[in-house]
Motif scaffolding. Structure first.
Motif, PDB file in Angstrom:
ATOM      1  N   PHE A 184      50.655  50.796  30.929  1.00 14.41           N
ATOM      2  CA  PHE A 184      49.836  49.649  30.495  1.00 14.41           C
ATOM      3  C   PHE A 184      49.405  48.793  31.688  1.00 14.41           C
ATOM      4  CE2 PHE A 184      51.494  50.412  26.156  1.00 14.41           C
ATOM      5  CZ  PHE A 184      50.303  50.297  25.465  1.00 14.41           C
ATOM      6  N   ALA A 185      50.311  48.628  32.682  1.00 14.61           N
ATOM      7  CA  ALA A 185      49.975  47.803  33.845  1.00 14.61           C
ATOM      8  C   ALA A 185      48.812  48.407  34.624  1.00 14.61           C
ATOM      9  CB  ALA A 185      51.198  47.645  34.745  1.00 14.61           C
ATOM     10  N   ILE A 186      48.867  49.742  34.818  1.00 14.22           N
ATOM     11  CA  ILE A 186      47.796  50.394  35.576  1.00 14.22           C
ATOM     12  C   ILE A 186      46.468  50.312  34.823  1.00 14.22           C
ATOM     13  CG2 ILE A 186      46.991  52.624  36.435  1.00 14.22           C
ATOM     14  CD1 ILE A 186      49.908  53.286  37.077  1.00 14.22           C
ATOM     15  N   VAL A 187      46.520  50.565  33.486  1.00 12.67           N
ATOM     16  CA  VAL A 187      45.288  50.471  32.687  1.00 12.67           C
ATOM     17  C   VAL A 187      44.721  49.058  32.734  1.00 12.67           C
ATOM     18  CG1 VAL A 187      44.347  50.618  30.353  1.00 12.67           C
ATOM     19  CG2 VAL A 187      45.904  52.391  31.183  1.00 12.67           C
ATOM     20  N   PHE A 188      45.635  48.072  32.628  1.00 13.48           N
ATOM     21  CA  PHE A 188      45.189  46.676  32.659  1.00 13.48           C
ATOM     22  C   PHE A 188      44.536  46.338  34.003  1.00 13.48           C
ATOM     23  CE2 PHE A 188      45.059  42.253  31.763  1.00 13.48           C
ATOM     24  CZ  PHE A 188      45.433  41.601  32.937  1.00 13.48           C
ATOM     25  N   LEU A 189      45.165  46.800  35.118  1.00 12.22           N
ATOM     26  CA  LEU A 189      44.603  46.517  36.438  1.00 12.22           C
ATOM     27  C   LEU A 189      43.234  47.178  36.610  1.00 12.22           C
ATOM     28  CD1 LEU A 189      47.758  46.822  38.727  1.00 12.22           C
ATOM     29  CD2 LEU A 189      46.500  44.753  38.142  1.00 12.22           C
ATOM     30  N   VAL A 190      43.123  48.440  36.119  1.00 15.11           N
ATOM     31  CA  VAL A 190      41.836  49.125  36.228  1.00 15.11           C
ATOM     32  C   VAL A 190      40.754  48.375  35.461  1.00 15.11           C
ATOM     33  CG1 VAL A 190      40.591  51.228  35.610  1.00 15.11           C
ATOM     34  CG2 VAL A 190      42.849  51.394  36.661  1.00 15.11           C
ATOM     35  N   LEU A 191      41.082  47.941  34.217  1.00 18.18           N
ATOM     36  CA  LEU A 191      40.099  47.197  33.423  1.00 18.18           C
ATOM     37  C   LEU A 191      39.761  45.857  34.073  1.00 18.18           C
ATOM     38  CD1 LEU A 191      41.419  47.884  29.804  1.00 18.18           C
ATOM     39  CD2 LEU A 191      39.456  48.924  30.936  1.00 18.18           C
ATOM     40  N   LEU A 192      40.811  45.194  34.626  1.00 13.29           N
ATOM     41  CA  LEU A 192      40.578  43.904  35.264  1.00 13.29           C
ATOM     42  C   LEU A 192      39.672  44.055  36.484  1.00 13.29           C
ATOM     43  CD1 LEU A 192      41.246  40.878  35.368  1.00 13.29           C
ATOM     44  CD2 LEU A 192      43.234  41.451  36.786  1.00 13.29           C
ATOM     45  N   ILE A 193      39.934  45.104  37.292  1.00 10.61           N
ATOM     46  CA  ILE A 193      39.109  45.320  38.482  1.00 10.61           C
ATOM     47  C   ILE A 193      37.670  45.647  38.074  1.00 10.61           C
ATOM     48  CG2 ILE A 193      38.761  46.863  40.454  1.00 10.61           C
ATOM     49  CD1 ILE A 193      41.826  47.105  40.604  1.00 10.61           C
ATOM     50  N   ALA A 194      37.526  46.485  37.021  1.00  6.41           N
ATOM     51  CA  ALA A 194      36.176  46.824  36.552  1.00  6.41           C
ATOM     52  C   ALA A 194      35.428  45.573  36.081  1.00  6.41           C
ATOM     53  CB  ALA A 194      36.260  47.854  35.426  1.00  6.41           C
ATOM     54  N   TRP A 195      36.136  44.725  35.323  1.00  8.00           N
ATOM     55  CA  TRP A 195      35.502  43.481  34.839  1.00  8.00           C
ATOM     56  C   TRP A 195      35.137  42.565  36.011  1.00  8.00           C
ATOM     57  CZ3 TRP A 195      37.110  38.454  35.536  1.00  8.00           C
ATOM     58  CH2 TRP A 195      36.395  37.488  34.838  1.00  8.00           C
ATOM     59  N   ALA A 196      36.051  42.467  37.007  1.00  6.85           N
ATOM     60  CA  ALA A 196      35.788  41.606  38.158  1.00  6.85           C
ATOM     61  C   ALA A 196      34.559  42.088  38.923  1.00  6.85           C
ATOM     62  CB  ALA A 196      37.008  41.569  39.079  1.00  6.85           C
ATOM     63  N   GLY A 197      34.407  43.418  39.047  1.00  8.58           N
ATOM     64  CA  GLY A 197      33.229  43.938  39.733  1.00  8.58           C
ATOM     65  C   GLY A 197      31.943  43.576  39.013  1.00  8.58           C
ATOM     66  N   GLN A 198      31.948  43.718  37.669  1.00  9.76           N
ATOM     67  CA  GLN A 198      30.745  43.358  36.909  1.00  9.76           C
ATOM     68  C   GLN A 198      30.464  41.860  36.993  1.00  9.76           C
ATOM     69  OE1 GLN A 198      28.667  45.481  35.715  1.00  9.76           O
ATOM     70  NE2 GLN A 198      29.967  47.209  36.315  1.00  9.76           N
ATOM     71  N   TRP A 199      31.553  41.050  36.974  1.00 10.05           N
ATOM     72  CA  TRP A 199      31.371  39.589  37.096  1.00 10.05           C
ATOM     73  C   TRP A 199      30.764  39.236  38.447  1.00 10.05           C
ATOM     74  CZ3 TRP A 199      33.510  36.170  40.621  1.00 10.05           C
ATOM     75  CH2 TRP A 199      33.306  34.829  40.364  1.00 10.05           C
ATOM     76  N   ALA A 200      31.270  39.879  39.535  1.00 10.29           N
ATOM     77  CA  ALA A 200      30.726  39.617  40.867  1.00 10.29           C
ATOM     78  C   ALA A 200      29.260  40.021  40.944  1.00 10.29           C
ATOM     79  CB  ALA A 200      31.552  40.356  41.917  1.00 10.29           C
ATOM     80  N   ALA A 201      28.918  41.169  40.315  1.00  9.86           N
ATOM     81  CA  ALA A 201      27.522  41.610  40.320  1.00  9.86           C
ATOM     82  C   ALA A 201      26.638  40.608  39.577  1.00  9.86           C
ATOM     83  CB  ALA A 201      27.412  42.992  39.684  1.00  9.86           C
ATOM     84  N   HIS A 202      27.121  40.116  38.421  1.00 11.10           N
ATOM     85  CA  HIS A 202      26.332  39.139  37.653  1.00 11.10           C
ATOM     86  C   HIS A 202      26.172  37.837  38.433  1.00 11.10           C
ATOM     87  CE1 HIS A 202      24.636  37.454  33.970  1.00 11.10           C
ATOM     88  NE2 HIS A 202      25.351  36.367  34.221  1.00 11.10           N
ATOM     89  N   ARG A 203      27.233  37.427  39.113  1.00  8.17           N
ATOM     90  CA  ARG A 203      27.170  36.195  39.903  1.00  8.17           C
ATOM     91  C   ARG A 203      26.178  36.342  41.056  1.00  8.17           C
ATOM     92  NH1 ARG A 203      29.911  34.148  44.386  1.00  8.17           N
ATOM     93  NH2 ARG A 203      30.241  31.886  44.364  1.00  8.17           N
ATOM     94  N   GLU A 204      26.208  37.499  41.732  1.00 10.31           N
ATOM     95  CA  GLU A 204      25.272  37.737  42.816  1.00 10.31           C
ATOM     96  C   GLU A 204      23.837  37.789  42.285  1.00 10.31           C
ATOM     97  OE1 GLU A 204      23.903  38.277  46.657  1.00 10.31           O
ATOM     98  OE2 GLU A 204      25.901  37.703  45.935  1.00 10.31           O
ATOM     99  N   ALA A 205      23.673  38.382  41.078  1.00 13.86           N
ATOM    100  CA  ALA A 205      22.335  38.421  40.474  1.00 13.86           C
ATOM    101  C   ALA A 205      21.834  37.011  40.180  1.00 13.86           C
ATOM    102  CB  ALA A 205      22.366  39.255  39.193  1.00 13.86           C
ATOM    103  N   ASP A 206      22.733  36.124  39.716  1.00 16.45           N
ATOM    104  CA  ASP A 206      22.339  34.729  39.484  1.00 16.45           C
ATOM    105  C   ASP A 206      21.900  34.075  40.785  1.00 16.45           C
ATOM    106  OD1 ASP A 206      24.871  34.036  36.949  1.00 16.45           O
ATOM    107  OD2 ASP A 206      22.872  34.902  36.785  1.00 16.45           O
ATOM    108  N   PHE A 207      22.651  34.342  41.873  1.00 13.64           N
ATOM    109  CA  PHE A 207      22.302  33.757  43.167  1.00 13.64           C
ATOM    110  C   PHE A 207      20.949  34.263  43.653  1.00 13.64           C
ATOM    111  CE2 PHE A 207      22.976  31.875  47.233  1.00 13.64           C
ATOM    112  CZ  PHE A 207      22.500  32.782  48.165  1.00 13.64           C
ATOM    113  N   GLN A 208      20.754  35.597  43.533  1.00 16.51           N
ATOM    114  CA  GLN A 208      19.480  36.160  43.961  1.00 16.51           C
ATOM    115  C   GLN A 208      18.334  35.608  43.116  1.00 16.51           C
ATOM    116  OE1 GLN A 208      18.994  37.974  46.592  1.00 16.51           O
ATOM    117  NE2 GLN A 208      21.148  38.217  47.142  1.00 16.51           N
ATOM    118  N   SER A 209      18.590  35.421  41.804  1.00 20.73           N
ATOM    119  CA  SER A 209      17.558  34.868  40.926  1.00 20.73           C
ATOM    120  C   SER A 209      17.203  33.447  41.333  1.00 20.73           C
ATOM    121  CB  SER A 209      18.036  34.904  39.470  1.00 20.73           C
ATOM    122  OG  SER A 209      17.085  34.328  38.615  1.00 20.73           O
TER     123      SER A 209
END
Length: 720
Positions: A25-50
């Motif tokens: 469960f810990a590994i699955v949770f970390l993988v999901l958390l990292i995936a979510w963090a990457g998408q959040w960073a991409a959305h934040r960068e898209a807001d900045f570029q916009s």
């Protein structure tokens, strides 16, 4: 018989189902958390570029509107000239038409437009500035052009298209010619947008401009010109062909884009090919209703992808550290459990554990050696007892050159020795901040490296502290990014000065039109007096022409001086001179608004350290806002009061008006970026003013005035 000393099954410790489930469960949770963090960073960068695109759109839109408004006055001015009216009234009189030709040629040359010409009511050009050119417009029919149709019906026309005679695109502005209430014809000026096209061609990312039918007619990427964003309807296509908007072009294919829109994400994603390479762009559209165009500005999407990948990489490194720590704690637990077993079982476990610890050590060392984060271990006396390859890469020193060394370490920066000793003493005493601290080190080859250091106690197998373990993260790239951001903020401040100038553009244009019209009238009078031989009136007319020319040159000089000024950094500013310079710039606006400015500057005032140009910009913006706020105030009450006083070491500058004041429901948003109550405002003025004042360690505030109006207070620290 089996020897119990060698029976490893007696001492084997297997992980329980609960532990395996926990780690899964810990590994699955970390993988999901990292995936979510990457998408959040991409959305934040898209807001900045916009946001960056929106700021660029404001600058480009201001340039387009300025180019269109630059020649708005010309058709109307030419339509009032007696020679033009005479030529349209008597189209068969060749002498009158020739006088009109020479007048239009002279005005066109002075104004810097492409062509200026007059059309009769049947759509045929009678006179033109290019009458003596082989490709001149005289005799050409423009009856199907929208700008002619609008002006013939009594409206000012505006139209962008490819010239029927020259084949070159341009912006056409038209006005009807009226004489004694009757429309005699149409005056048209053709303006080239070639300068904007050349400026956009140097842009790193595409900038495109489309008409009301979605057809791109101006932009930085030539292959996309005269292609449409969407399929052009039959009605729009028929209209374009009827009016020959783009010359002989009959077909407008779709631009080779693949558009992807994401709900909640600013702008939209474009996939295309440029110069044979696949490219992705984040694009934002901005409608320019006053021009009937749509501006599309793009930026490379690679920055968003990099932000997501960088977050995934850092998240993976963090997860590896957490797993490594968990494995280490688990190994310690198992070791303590083994010590409670019998001596006979312990002898067997020792042999097995030695092997397991060797593998774990090799595994841990392999992971630490693969980390991009530098690791450094020290004993309680400060000797370096371990460094990983990442730390050697950061400092440029090999592990054998660092192990065993006491402070000062060879990579300590010579300019920060006092800070290094302070940070070292804090770490060794256990007082280092858990959030880490910044440290600048000197690489062996001589360049500086900015790092963030995190320190935690190093616990040995018995549970006692044996030293300190530090993680060293290279943040040099982040520091460079901060420098780029500061440079960007300075560019934004300069853009705000230009935006403020744009708000005064219409008034200044009116101010220029008056001497220009006067020049034309006095020149016509001088010509008539010369023909009559009246030397006295001729001299008077020439003197008036010289006075109006000097007045025009002074207006232009003030505008160019303001646009080209650059900040000179910190200097000792005289508040009286700052106020005087601002009032000199706003003199035309004050006269147009029929207002008065009353100043009360305490003498003497101490000098204020700061950027004089930026402080003048703040005061100019405040006074300009006060003048515009009193447009509906009776003329006798249109007074702006500027007062400068000193209390102790603080200089107070107040700007007060007699306008309607600031409503309570917008007071809290007044300094927010992009918030404005003006129809054509950008919403950046007060926000940037406050930023400039705060960068001078000052304060900008406001309050409503009794009896109506508002008072803005600028508070600055003097040199005393």
């Amino acid at each position: 018989m089996r020897d119990p000393l060698l029976d490893t099954s007696v001492v084997a410790v297997k992980p329980s189902v609960r532990q395996l489930t926990f780690w899964a469960f810990a590994i699955v949770f970390l993988v999901l958390l990292i995936a979510w963090a990457g998408q959040w960073a991409a959305h934040r960068e898209a807001d900045f570029q916009s946001d960056s695109i929106n700021r660029a759109i404001e600058v480009h839109a201001l340039g387009l509107r300025g180019e269109a408004a630059k020649y708005n006055y010309l058709p109307f001015t030419a339509s009032q000239h007696p020679d033009v009216i005479a030529a349209l009234s008597s189209p068969k009189d060749l002498a009158r038409r020739q006088r009109a030709n020479r007048y239009l040629e002279d005005v066109n040359r002075r104004a810097g437009s492409d062509a200026l010409y007059a059309i009769d009511l049947q759509g045929t050009t009678l006179t033109a500035s290019n009458w003596n050119d082989p490709k001149g417009f005289v005799g050409e029919s423009y009856a199907n052009r929208p700008y002619f149709i609008d002006a013939r019906e009594g409206r000012n026309g505006q139209f962008f298209g490819v010239g029927k005679t020259t084949g070159e695109p341009g912006l056409f502005l038209s006005a009807p010619v009226r004489h004694q209430g009757v429309i005699l014809g149409v005056v048209v000026v053709k303006v080239s947008l070639r300068q904007i096209q050349e400026t956009w061609a140097k842009a790193r990312d595409p900038i495109m401009l489309s008409d009301a039918h979605g057809i791109f007619f101006l932009g930085s990427n030539a292959p996309w010109l005269y292609q449409a964003k969407t399929v052009v309807s039959q009605d729009d296509l028929a209209w374009v062909r009827q009016h020959e908007v783009y010359g002989a072009r009959q077909v407008f294919p779709r631009v080779p884009w693949s558009v992807e829109r994401t709900e909640g994400q600013p702008g939209y994603l474009i996939r295309t090919r440029i110069n044979g390479q696949s490219r992705q762009f984040l694009a934002v559209d901005e409608t320019l209703p006053d021009l009937g165009w749509t501006l599309t500005v793009m930026t490379d999407y690679v920055a968003v992808t990099r932000a997501r990948n960088r977050t995934w990489m850092l998240g993976g490194l963090g997860a590896c550290l957490l797993i490594l720590g968990g494995l280490y704690l688990q190994l310690r637990e198992r070791r303590f459990a083994e010590q409670r077993n019998a001596r006979r079982e312990l002898e067997v476990r020792v042999r097995e554990r030695t092997h397991e610890l060797g593998e774990a050590h090799a595994f841990r060392k392999a992971m630490e050696d693969s980390l991009l984060v530098g690791m450094r271990a020290r004993d309680l006396e400060g000797h370096i007892i371990y460094v990983n390859p990442a730390l050697s890469e950061i400092t440029g020193y090999r592990a054998d050159e660092l192990i065993g060394r006491l402070p000062p370490y060879p990579y300590w920066h010579p300019d920060d020795l006092e800070k290094h000793w302070h940070d070292n003493d804090a770490m060794m005493s256990g007082q280092a901040a858990l959030s880490g601290f910044e440290s600048r080190v000197r690489h062996r080859d001589g360049h500086d490296v900015h790092t963030m250091v995190y320190t935690a106690p190093l616990i040995d197998a018995t549970g006692k502290q044996s030293g300190w373990m530090s993680s060293v993260v290279d943040i040099s790239e982040q520091k460079r990014a901060e420098i780029r951001q500061r440079q960007h903020d300075e560019q934004l401040q300069h853009a705000q000065r230009l935006a403020s100038l744009g708000e005064m553009a219409s008034t200044l244009a009116h101010e220029l039109n008056q001497p220009l019209m006067a020049l034309s009238n006095f020149a016509s009078a001088a010509k008539a007096f010369a023909a009559q031989g009246n030397q006295s009136l001729l001299v008077n007319s020439l003197e008036e022409i010289m006075a109006q020319a000097q007045r025009t040159a002074e207006i232009v000089r003030r505008i160019r001086s303001f646009v080209r000024q650059r900040t000179q950094g910190v200097e000792n500013c005289v508040i009286h001179d700052v106020v005087a310079n601002v009032l000199a710039l706003l003199k035309p606006e004050i006269r147009v608004q029929h207002a008065r400015v009353v100043t009360h500057v305490q003498a003497p005032l101490p000098l204020v350290p700061g950027d004089r140009v930026l402080l003048e910009q703040v005061l100019l913006n405040l006074v300009l806002n006060s003048l515009q706020a009193m447009q509906n105030t009776p003329v006798d009450s249109r007074v702006v009061e500027i007062e400068a006083t000193c209390v102790g070491a603080t200089v107070f500058i107040t700007v007060a008006d007699r306008g309607p004041g600031i409503a309570a429901d917008i007071a809290e948003q007044l300094f927010d970026p992009f918030f404005t109550t003006k129809v054509d405002g950008l919403g950046l003025g007060l926000n940037i003013c406050r930023t400039i004042v705060e960068s001078h360690r000052g304060h900008l505030s406001f309050e409503n005035r009794e009896g109506g109006g508002v008072i803005f207070t600028l508070q600055l620290e003097s040199m005393s």
